[in-house]
Enzyme design. Structure first.
Site, PDB file in Angstrom:
ATOM      1  N   CYS A 140       0.825  -1.214   0.096  1.00  0.00           N
ATOM      2  CA  CYS A 140      -0.120  -0.204  -0.035  1.00  0.00           C
ATOM      3  C   CYS A 140       1.133   1.144  -0.052  1.00  0.00           C
ATOM      4  CB  CYS A 140      -1.188   0.438   1.124  1.00  0.00           C
ATOM      5  SG  CYS A 140      -2.072   0.840   0.914  1.00  0.00           S
TER       6      CYS A 140
ATOM      7  N   HIS B 186      -3.633  -5.571   0.493  1.00  0.00           N
ATOM      8  CA  HIS B 186      -2.779  -6.089   2.352  1.00  0.00           C
ATOM      9  C   HIS B 186      -2.947  -7.125   2.670  1.00  0.00           C
ATOM     10  CE1 HIS B 186      -2.403  -1.197   3.414  1.00  0.00           C
ATOM     11  NE2 HIS B 186      -2.937  -1.886   3.411  1.00  0.00           N
TER      12      HIS B 186
ATOM     13  N   GLU C  66      -1.139  -8.672   5.227  1.00  0.00           N
ATOM     14  CA  GLU C  66      -1.297  -8.855   6.091  1.00  0.00           C
ATOM     15  C   GLU C  66      -1.907  -9.507   6.875  1.00  0.00           C
ATOM     16  OE1 GLU C  66      -0.969  -4.712   5.339  1.00  0.00           O
ATOM     17  OE2 GLU C  66      -0.404  -6.460   4.922  1.00  0.00           O
TER      18      GLU C  66
END
Length: 233
Positions: A87, A204, A206
């Site tokens: 990002c 994202h 994660e």
């Protein structure tokens, strides 16, 4: 895998990233402040997380790209070290010259926060070896400037040299204009440099690594990196 997570003023996903790296690798990453001039000794992977570094003033990532720590990151990458930007981290890597292109305002000029589908274009990079080529994964996005653009020559080079690793797609993996949520050229969601050791992506991964959240589709990226360094060891 010894990793380092960069921390800039305004970055807000550094703890998400650190938690994921700890969960998947079993080793807590070092948190490296933007004003530092060196990376921790023995670093295998540098991660530039998401957020809004320096409030996204000027252009997203433009100020962070000129922070003191980025000289060390560039030197690390030049020596073959692995770097991942997610990002705002992707924006920073583009602004710092580590990746081609630039991230502009989303085509609809709106901030987008939702799950999206991505098609894995390659499974032979350190960042995608945890997936199969053609596999569709679902991970979240949260950005206002995720529209990857570049000049025609750069786009041809990126496509021709296989530097695209993720594309926005429909759930069945097909290209669909409606699935290209931010208007990025060729629905590009993530790329690697020509050498293959620096990667950036807008979504994202994660945030989708634990089943309690509902999806573990992002885990493959980090598990693949761990496997890469285990193999190297």
């Amino acid at each position: 895998m010894k990793s380092a997570v960069l921390v800039f003023p305004g970055i807000n996903r550094e703890r998400d990233m650190a938690r994921t790296l700890t969960l998947v690798s079993g080793v807590e990453p070092a948190m490296v402040w933007h004003a530092d001039t060196e990376l921790p000794a023995g670093t295998d992977l540098v991660v530039v997380p998401g957020g809004f570094s320096y409030g996204d003033y000027l252009r997203c990532g433009a100020i962070a790209a000129r922070a003191p720590i980025m000289d060390a990151v560039r030197a690390f990458a030049d020596k073959g070290g692995f770097v991942l930007g997610v990002c705002n981290g992707f924006q920073i890597l583009c602004e710092s010259g580590l990746l081609p292109g630039v991230l502009m305002r989303n085509a609809q000029l709106k901030f987008i926060c939702r799950d999206v589908h991505l098609r894995v274009e390659r499974s032979d990079t350190p960042f995608t070896r945890g997936y199969n080529a053609g596999q569709v994964i679902c991970v979240p996005v949260a950005h206002g400037e995720g529209n990857w653009i570049a000049d025609d020559d750069t786009v041809r080079r990126v496509e021709g040299e296989g530097q695209v690793i993720f594309r926005y797609c429909a759930p069945d993996g097909t290209r669909d204009p409606d699935a290209n949520i931010n208007g990025a050229i060729n629905a590009i969601a993530g790329i690697v440099n020509a050498r293959g050791n620096v990667a950036g992506m807008m979504p994202h991964p994660e945030n989708h690594v634990e089943s309690v959240i509902g999806s573990t589709d992002g885990r493959g990226l980090f598990a693949g990196l761990v496997a890469q360094f285990s193999k190297a060891a």
